[in-house]
Motif scaffolding. Structure first.
Motif, PDB file in Angstrom:
ATOM      1  N   TYR A  25      29.708  -8.683 -47.858  1.00 44.29           N
ATOM      2  CA  TYR A  25      31.004  -9.140 -48.359  1.00 44.29           C
ATOM      3  C   TYR A  25      31.773  -8.008 -49.036  1.00 44.29           C
ATOM      4  CZ  TYR A  25      34.036 -12.478 -51.010  1.00 44.29           C
ATOM      5  OH  TYR A  25      35.073 -13.186 -51.546  1.00 44.29           O
ATOM      6  N   HIS A  26      31.044  -7.126 -49.720  1.00 48.21           N
ATOM      7  CA  HIS A  26      31.686  -6.067 -50.505  1.00 48.21           C
ATOM      8  C   HIS A  26      32.102  -4.857 -49.674  1.00 48.21           C
ATOM      9  CE1 HIS A  26      27.588  -4.405 -50.196  1.00 48.21           C
ATOM     10  NE2 HIS A  26      28.106  -3.228 -50.493  1.00 48.21           N
ATOM     11  N   THR A  27      31.665  -4.778 -48.427  1.00 48.62           N
ATOM     12  CA  THR A  27      31.817  -3.514 -47.692  1.00 48.62           C
ATOM     13  C   THR A  27      33.273  -3.138 -47.434  1.00 48.62           C
ATOM     14  OG1 THR A  27      31.486  -4.713 -45.599  1.00 48.62           O
ATOM     15  CG2 THR A  27      29.543  -3.677 -46.626  1.00 48.62           C
ATOM     16  N   GLY A  28      34.139  -4.138 -47.222  1.00 42.82           N
ATOM     17  CA  GLY A  28      35.539  -3.838 -46.929  1.00 42.82           C
ATOM     18  C   GLY A  28      36.296  -3.262 -48.110  1.00 42.82           C
TER      19      GLY A  28
ATOM     20  N   SER B 203      35.042   4.437 -46.219  1.00 43.81           N
ATOM     21  CA  SER B 203      33.884   5.200 -45.744  1.00 43.81           C
ATOM     22  C   SER B 203      33.135   4.428 -44.652  1.00 43.81           C
ATOM     23  CB  SER B 203      32.954   5.529 -46.912  1.00 43.81           C
ATOM     24  OG  SER B 203      32.564   4.344 -47.600  1.00 43.81           O
ATOM     25  N   LEU B 204      32.311   3.488 -45.056  1.00 46.89           N
ATOM     26  CA  LEU B 204      31.527   2.728 -44.083  1.00 46.89           C
ATOM     27  C   LEU B 204      32.365   1.686 -43.361  1.00 46.89           C
ATOM     28  CD1 LEU B 204      28.314   2.030 -46.218  1.00 46.89           C
ATOM     29  CD2 LEU B 204      28.957   4.109 -44.985  1.00 46.89           C
ATOM     30  N   GLY B 205      33.401   1.182 -44.018  1.00 50.60           N
ATOM     31  CA  GLY B 205      34.253   0.164 -43.425  1.00 50.60           C
ATOM     32  C   GLY B 205      33.667  -1.235 -43.560  1.00 50.60           C
ATOM     33  N   GLN B 206      34.472  -2.214 -43.156  1.00 50.54           N
ATOM     34  CA  GLN B 206      34.048  -3.613 -43.222  1.00 50.54           C
ATOM     35  C   GLN B 206      32.919  -3.875 -42.233  1.00 50.54           C
ATOM     36  OE1 GLN B 206      35.302  -6.449 -45.211  1.00 50.54           O
ATOM     37  NE2 GLN B 206      33.283  -7.009 -44.436  1.00 50.54           N
ATOM     38  N   GLN B 207      31.883  -4.564 -42.700  1.00 54.07           N
ATOM     39  CA  GLN B 207      30.754  -4.919 -41.848  1.00 54.07           C
ATOM     40  C   GLN B 207      30.603  -6.428 -41.809  1.00 54.07           C
ATOM     41  OE1 GLN B 207      27.587  -2.789 -43.836  1.00 54.07           O
ATOM     42  NE2 GLN B 207      28.053  -0.843 -42.814  1.00 54.07           N
TER      43      GLN B 207
END
Length: 381
Positions: free
Chosen positions: A206-209, A215-219
């Motif tokens: 949930y926090h990735t975006g 960097s890593l982007g939304q997952q």
């Protein structure tokens, strides 16, 4: 704050189904009494991951830190692996740090020395001590078992065997052939946050975006059903997320992966304090060792299949993986520290869960299973 932190009535809302539930009260992350009970009911009983067999040199030792104190992992020339408390049987000094080879381990205080099987080899100055017997003063063994090259220790004789504790985790990760991996790098971080915040952050995408938006982007992730003392989400995508988005992964996938393993990355959490993140071409492990209710030591190890690590171009090929891992870890550590600061507010109130935080809710309830005597102890260690 409640007068009796362990009154089951305080946790009724946490125990509800996830879409009706609330998060743990803030004192579960900030209170020293709660933390002390975690040490006794969780960490003193659980199996704790401490390292890889390939990190322990033949004919030598590898020292690690655990919630139960420093531990020596020793491998003799016959490759037999043993674990002992890293404390001298004389007056308790830590024997060694780091890793080394040699036939003896010598205490830096009074030069008592021990063989690699843990037996006492020499105790200078003890000939006039009545009743002293060298064969009664060997190093203290620590309960130890291994799975797929991973080493675990446990401080309770009552805790079930590691195989039982792991449940169906070995079966789920079998096609990665983790026994054929080697750990190529370790990093240690000091995080100003409660250990559960690190664990929770590792169990939702949930926090990735936001945290990793640049960097890593939304997952996107799916929930997995597990048995044993572990949980997992799977971040979907057949391309390796061992490198940053837009970069081409230099290394090939592990041959023979299951269809499920090809479909994405397993972010597994072995309770209470270990994550195995298994990508199609690599994996990394994380273990968090709480020093206080608001201070945790995070250790992260990066692993590749042995045949990948032996490539002539490995150092060059591994660089983008290390960059991705370092970037994500630093961002996660900062947000965990921000959450710890917010939880210390006297005005903080319990929150609600998104449907993308189901594994966090399950973790919260696993913790309560260990900590609260409310009759719901089916997952108690």
């Amino acid at each position: 704050m409640a007068d009796d932190l362990f009154d089951p009535r305080h946790y009724i809302d946490v125990r509800r189904p996830v879409m009706k539930a609330r998060t743990l009260p803030s004192w579960c992350y900030t209170d020293r009494t709660w933390f002390q009970r975690e040490r006794e009911r969780v960490f003193a009983k659980a199996w704790q991951f401490v390292g890889r067999v390939d990190e322990v040199p033949e004919g030598g030792y590898f020292s690690v830190e655990t919630m139960g104190g420093p531990v020596l992992l020793i491998r003799e020339r016959d490759k037999a692996l043993r674990a002992f408390a890293n404390t001298c049987r004389h007056r308790g000094a830590r024997l060694v740090r780091g890793t080394d080879t040699g036939p003896r381990i010598v205490c830096p205080y009074h030069a008592w020395s021990y063989r690699l099987d843990g037996s006492l080899a020499r105790a200078p100055g003890m000939k006039n001590t009545r009743g002293f017997k060298e064969n009664e003063h060997g190093l203290t063994p620590v309960r130890m078992e291994t799975w797929a090259g991973f080493i675990f220790v446990c401080y309770s004789a009552e805790t079930p065997a590691l195989k039982t504790y792991l449940g169906d985790l070995p079966e789920r990760l079998a096609s990665h052939r983790l026994e054929d991996f080697v750990c190529v790098r370790r990093r240690t971080y000091e995080v100003g946050a409660n250990w559960k915040l690190i664990a929770e952050n590792a169990m939702e995408a949930y926090h990735t975006g936001t945290v990793h938006g640049a960097s890593l982007g939304q997952q996107e992730a799916r929930e997995l059903t597990t048995s044993g003392h572990w949980d997992s989400i799977q971040v979907l995508g057949e391309e390796s997320i061992g490198v940053l988005p837009g970069e081409q992964a230099p290394f090939a996938q592990v041959p023979g992966l299951s269809d499920e393993a090809v479909a994405g990355t397993f972010f597994t959490t072995l309770h209470p304090n270990t994550q195995f993140a298994c990508v199609q071409d690599s994996m990394w492990w994380s273990t968090w060792r709480p020093l206080a209710e608001d201070h945790t030591v995070l250790e992260v190890g990066q692993c590749f299949p042995r045949w990948t690590a032996e490539r002539d171009d490995f150092e060059q090929g591994a660089a983008p993986y290390f960059h991705r891992w370092d970037t994500g870890i630093n961002e996660d550590n900062l947000i965990c520290e921000a959450q710890q600061a917010g939880l210390s507010s006297l005005l903080h109130r319990q929150g609600r869960f998104s449907d993308r935080e189901q594994a966090v809710h399950r973790l919260n309830n696993w913790v309560l299973d260990q900590m609260i005597d409310d009759g719901r102890d089916s997952r108690r260690i």
